[in-house]
Scaffold this motif. Sequence first.
Motif, short mmCIF file in Angstrom:
data_model
loop_
_atom_site.label_atom_id
_atom_site.label_comp_id
_atom_site.label_asym_id
_atom_site.label_seq_id
_atom_site.Cartn_x
_atom_site.Cartn_y
_atom_site.Cartn_z
N SER A 1 80.23 47.20 29.23
CA SER A 1 80.55 47.59 27.85
C SER A 1 81.87 46.93 27.45
O SER A 1 82.13 46.68 26.29
CB SER A 1 80.67 49.11 27.74
N TYR A 2 82.66 46.61 28.44
CA TYR A 2 83.96 46.00 28.16
C TYR A 2 83.85 44.49 28.00
O TYR A 2 84.44 43.89 27.13
CB TYR A 2 84.93 46.35 29.30
N ASP B 1 84.09 50.62 20.80
CA ASP B 1 85.29 51.29 20.25
C ASP B 1 86.36 50.29 19.81
O ASP B 1 87.53 50.63 19.73
CB ASP B 1 85.88 52.25 21.30
N TYR C 1 89.65 57.81 33.57
CA TYR C 1 89.65 56.42 34.05
C TYR C 1 90.99 56.07 34.66
O TYR C 1 91.07 55.53 35.77
CB TYR C 1 89.32 55.51 32.86
N ASP D 1 88.91 51.43 17.17
CA ASP D 1 89.68 52.67 17.35
C ASP D 1 91.17 52.35 17.32
O ASP D 1 91.58 51.25 17.71
CB ASP D 1 89.35 53.30 18.72
N GLU E 1 98.09 56.43 25.51
CA GLU E 1 98.09 55.04 26.00
C GLU E 1 99.45 54.39 25.73
O GLU E 1 100.01 53.69 26.57
CB GLU E 1 96.98 54.23 25.31
N PRO F 1 90.22 57.71 17.78
CA PRO F 1 89.16 57.78 18.80
C PRO F 1 88.59 59.19 18.89
O PRO F 1 89.25 60.16 18.51
CB PRO F 1 89.89 57.44 20.10
N SER F 2 87.38 59.26 19.43
CA SER F 2 86.76 60.57 19.61
C SER F 2 87.49 61.35 20.70
O SER F 2 88.17 60.79 21.55
CB SER F 2 85.29 60.41 20.01
N ALA G 1 87.89 60.62 28.51
CA ALA G 1 87.36 59.60 29.42
C ALA G 1 88.45 58.63 29.84
O ALA G 1 88.54 58.22 31.01
CB ALA G 1 86.19 58.87 28.77
N ARG G 2 89.30 58.25 28.90
CA ARG G 2 90.39 57.32 29.21
C ARG G 2 91.36 57.90 30.22
O ARG G 2 91.86 57.21 31.12
CB ARG G 2 91.16 56.97 27.93
N TRP H 1 86.11 62.73 23.16
CA TRP H 1 85.54 62.39 24.47
C TRP H 1 86.14 61.10 25.02
O TRP H 1 86.34 60.97 26.23
CB TRP H 1 84.01 62.29 24.40
N LYS H 2 86.42 60.20 24.12
CA LYS H 2 87.07 58.96 24.60
C LYS H 2 88.46 59.29 25.15
O LYS H 2 88.87 58.76 26.18
CB LYS H 2 87.17 57.93 23.48
#
Length: 385
Positions: free
Chosen positions: A253-254, A265, A221, A268, A274, A210-211, A217-218, A213-214
């Motif tokens: 988006s989900y 994503d 979140y 990814d 996670e 993953p990037s 962001a995760r 930024w992800k």
Amino acid sequence: MIPRFKPNLGWDEFYAIFRNNKGAVERFEEAFAEAFNAKEAVSFPYGRSAQWAFFKAHGIEDAEIIMPAYTCSVVAHAVKLSGNQPVFVDIQLSDYNMDLCQLASKVTPKTRAIVATHTFGYPQDIEQLESIANDAGQKYGHKVWLMQDCCHAFGAQWKGRDIGSSGDVAVYAFNISKLLTCVFGGMLTFQDKQIAKKLRAFRDKEYQNPSFWKAIARRIYLLAIYPAFNELVYGFVWLLQEKTTLLNKFTESYHLDEKIHFPPDYRDLMMDFEAAIGLEQLDKYHEIIRERRINAVWYDENLTRKNSWVYPQLVEGATYSHYVVRVPNRRQILAEYASRGVHLGKLIEYSIPETAPYKKINQSYPNSYEASLSTVNFPMHKIIK
Ligand SMILES: *Cc1c(COP(=O)(O)O)cnc(C)c1O
């Protein structure tokens, strides 16, 4: 307001956000396989992405894949996006699972897989499922794969046997509404190490890191989840959801029920952080299931009985991802409970063959349709009078 579900997140998961979690994905896969009676487990960014990968890795294309009409729409999307056609089977209303009497008649020479969802944590007859898949394979001279969809049914058992330990592959998902969460994520488990190896090779070739930024962001979140599900704050979240479009950006988006799509994503790899959350959750998992079973019994004994409502049964081996009641006037019941500070869920509120992308399928699924209009679910993290 009491949320319709609540992820069981504590300090251990919180600390995991900030730790160095190197190697956590491999550790999580191993621990998960052990906890759910599999020889091996392979992680994915979503459950749907795991299902998609299974079909792709086996080169299944232009085939028919049998699944229930009443399940999460993303399962049908995974079938479609892998280049196959879903073939739907109606459910039985007693436990919302696929009607196995109808299943065998849906098998054709084009059938290459059966996805059996153990809906709301209710185990279905895995021996019968295995025998239908085997018979189909023998009849048509090719393998008909049996995928146990355990996304609602972590640890559920049929006659003392873990449902996930049967069939060729089992799929689990870890978004915040599931029995066990990694924020997002999915897992395939296998009894056959060769098949696991094939999936792992496919994933490692086709999926990417993953990037940056992800990854940020995760974490944000997840941090936002803690206050969002606090009862003092949740009323506000509920209002945003019900009365405004502000949160749509996140949910769309989900998940879109009316359109065949995957989040951008979906290819990814699962992140170490996670998986670290997942490892913490695995420690609690027995406790989470135990609490759900206790709460299901409590509802069964104490929920005020109304004549026009249909209450769920208690079933040996079920893990009750949801406690589902069918009501004649759902909108009104939801509003009544909301005014008393309880958010009841309405899962699953569609029958997949009735949704736009699948509507041309010219068959009726009356039980699935009935369930889609009338189900409400009571919170399982806390009992509601
Ligand atoms: C949640 C769920 C999935 C897929 O999960 P995602 O991680 O959201 O892709 C598949 N099947 C069922 C029955 C589910 O509830």
